[in-house]
Design a protein around this motif. Structure first.
Motif, short mmCIF file in Angstrom:
data_model
loop_
_atom_site.label_atom_id
_atom_site.label_comp_id
_atom_site.label_asym_id
_atom_site.label_seq_id
_atom_site.Cartn_x
_atom_site.Cartn_y
_atom_site.Cartn_z
N VAL A 186 74.22 31.49 -3.93
CA VAL A 186 72.86 31.47 -4.48
C VAL A 186 72.87 32.12 -5.85
O VAL A 186 73.38 33.23 -6.02
N PRO A 187 72.33 31.45 -6.86
CA PRO A 187 72.32 32.02 -8.22
C PRO A 187 71.67 33.40 -8.23
O PRO A 187 70.72 33.67 -7.50
N LEU A 188 72.19 34.27 -9.09
CA LEU A 188 71.72 35.65 -9.16
C LEU A 188 70.21 35.75 -9.42
O LEU A 188 69.53 36.56 -8.78
N PRO A 189 69.64 34.95 -10.35
CA PRO A 189 68.19 35.05 -10.58
C PRO A 189 67.37 34.77 -9.32
O PRO A 189 66.35 35.42 -9.07
N TRP A 190 67.83 33.80 -8.51
CA TRP A 190 67.11 33.49 -7.29
C TRP A 190 67.23 34.62 -6.27
O TRP A 190 66.28 34.92 -5.53
N ARG A 191 68.38 35.25 -6.23
CA ARG A 191 68.56 36.38 -5.32
C ARG A 191 67.66 37.54 -5.73
O ARG A 191 67.06 38.22 -4.90
N ALA A 192 67.57 37.77 -7.05
CA ALA A 192 66.71 38.84 -7.55
C ALA A 192 65.24 38.55 -7.23
O ALA A 192 64.48 39.45 -6.84
N LEU A 193 64.85 37.28 -7.37
CA LEU A 193 63.47 36.90 -7.07
C LEU A 193 63.17 37.08 -5.59
O LEU A 193 62.10 37.58 -5.22
N ALA A 194 64.11 36.68 -4.74
CA ALA A 194 63.91 36.82 -3.30
C ALA A 194 63.78 38.29 -2.92
O ALA A 194 62.95 38.66 -2.08
N THR A 195 64.60 39.14 -3.53
CA THR A 195 64.53 40.57 -3.25
C THR A 195 63.18 41.16 -3.67
O THR A 195 62.57 41.95 -2.94
N ALA A 196 62.72 40.74 -4.87
CA ALA A 196 61.44 41.22 -5.36
C ALA A 196 60.29 40.77 -4.46
O ALA A 196 59.38 41.54 -4.17
N LEU A 197 60.35 39.52 -3.98
CA LEU A 197 59.32 39.02 -3.09
C LEU A 197 59.32 39.78 -1.76
O LEU A 197 58.26 40.11 -1.21
N LEU A 198 60.51 40.07 -1.26
CA LEU A 198 60.61 40.81 0.00
C LEU A 198 60.03 42.20 -0.13
O LEU A 198 59.27 42.67 0.73
N LEU A 199 60.36 42.88 -1.23
CA LEU A 199 59.82 44.22 -1.46
C LEU A 199 58.30 44.18 -1.60
O LEU A 199 57.59 45.06 -1.12
N GLY A 200 57.82 43.12 -2.28
CA GLY A 200 56.38 42.96 -2.45
C GLY A 200 55.67 42.77 -1.12
O GLY A 200 54.59 43.33 -0.88
N LEU A 201 56.29 41.99 -0.23
CA LEU A 201 55.70 41.76 1.09
C LEU A 201 55.67 43.04 1.92
O LEU A 201 54.70 43.31 2.63
N VAL A 202 56.75 43.82 1.82
CA VAL A 202 56.80 45.09 2.54
C VAL A 202 55.70 46.02 2.04
O VAL A 202 54.99 46.67 2.83
#
Length: 205
Positions: free
Chosen positions: A13-29
């Motif tokens: 998975v491209p790094l930008p997409w991984r960073a976006l997924a991490t940010a979304l997960l933190l936002g949901l938490v």
């Protein structure tokens, strides 16, 4: 054909997409935590607490007051029971004193059978002590550990920068907190009052 491991799939998975997924997960938490607190403030039972500010400043998080309450120290009936341990989750039954402030009437490991007008608040034991003052005024530490120090998640309250010191120096008898307690025992501060007048309040959700 060899199956790809989870680490291999993540690596593709491209790094930008991984960073976006991490940010979304933190936002949901974070959103879940905010909503949990909002539910407590909206639907919880209000209690009044006498409070004593302890420490007005945290250099890394801005101004805040650390608060202590009479219900932070609870006496237990230790006869025939295993001693409470530090870190243990407990449930404290609250009644009211003559002035309407919450007072601890009991502490249990399991959810108690609360009577009418009783609020149950969940906490965690932070310290235990066997010491007590006897009739002669001497400190006796020979008994069982039946005095608990309990934290409820109400011990810190953030205030506008620079104003923590003013609250810290206020006469402790003038400060009180209105907190909300959910049906499951979780609690959150709604208002901080001085001389019965709100000085800080959580925004409506």
């Amino acid at each position: 054909m060899r199956a790809l491991s989870a680490d291999s799939l993540v690596a593709k998975v491209p790094l930008p997409w991984r960073a976006l997924a991490t940010a979304l997960l933190l936002g949901l938490v974070l959103l879940a935590l905010v909503e949990q607190r909002a539910r407590i403030l909206r639907g919880g039972t209000e209690i009044r607490l006498r409070s004593v500010p302890v420490d007005p400043r945290d250099l890394f998080r801005g101004d805040y007051v650390v608060l202590s309450y009479p219900i932070s120290t609870v006496e237990t009936d230790a006869a025939g029971k295993a001693e409470f341990e530090r870190g243990e989750r407990v449930y404290v039954s609250l009644g009211r004193d003559e002035q309407g402030f919450a007072k601890a009437t009991g502490v249990t490991r399991d959810w108690p059978k609360a009577g009418d007008g009783t609020v149950v608040i969940a906490g965690r034991v932070t310290a235990t002590s066997a010491c007590a003052t006897n009739a002669n005024g001497d400190v006796d530490c020979s008994g069982r550990r039946n005095r608990l120090r309990i934290a409820y998640g109400l011990e810190s309250y953030f205030v506008p920068q620079g104003e923590g010191k003013a609250i810290e120096t206020t006469d402790k008898a003038r400060i009180e907190v209105v907190a909300a307690v959910s049906p499951s025992g979780e609690a959150a501060i709604k208002r901080l009052l001085i001389d019965g007048k709100p000085v800080y309040a959580e925004p409506p959700y």
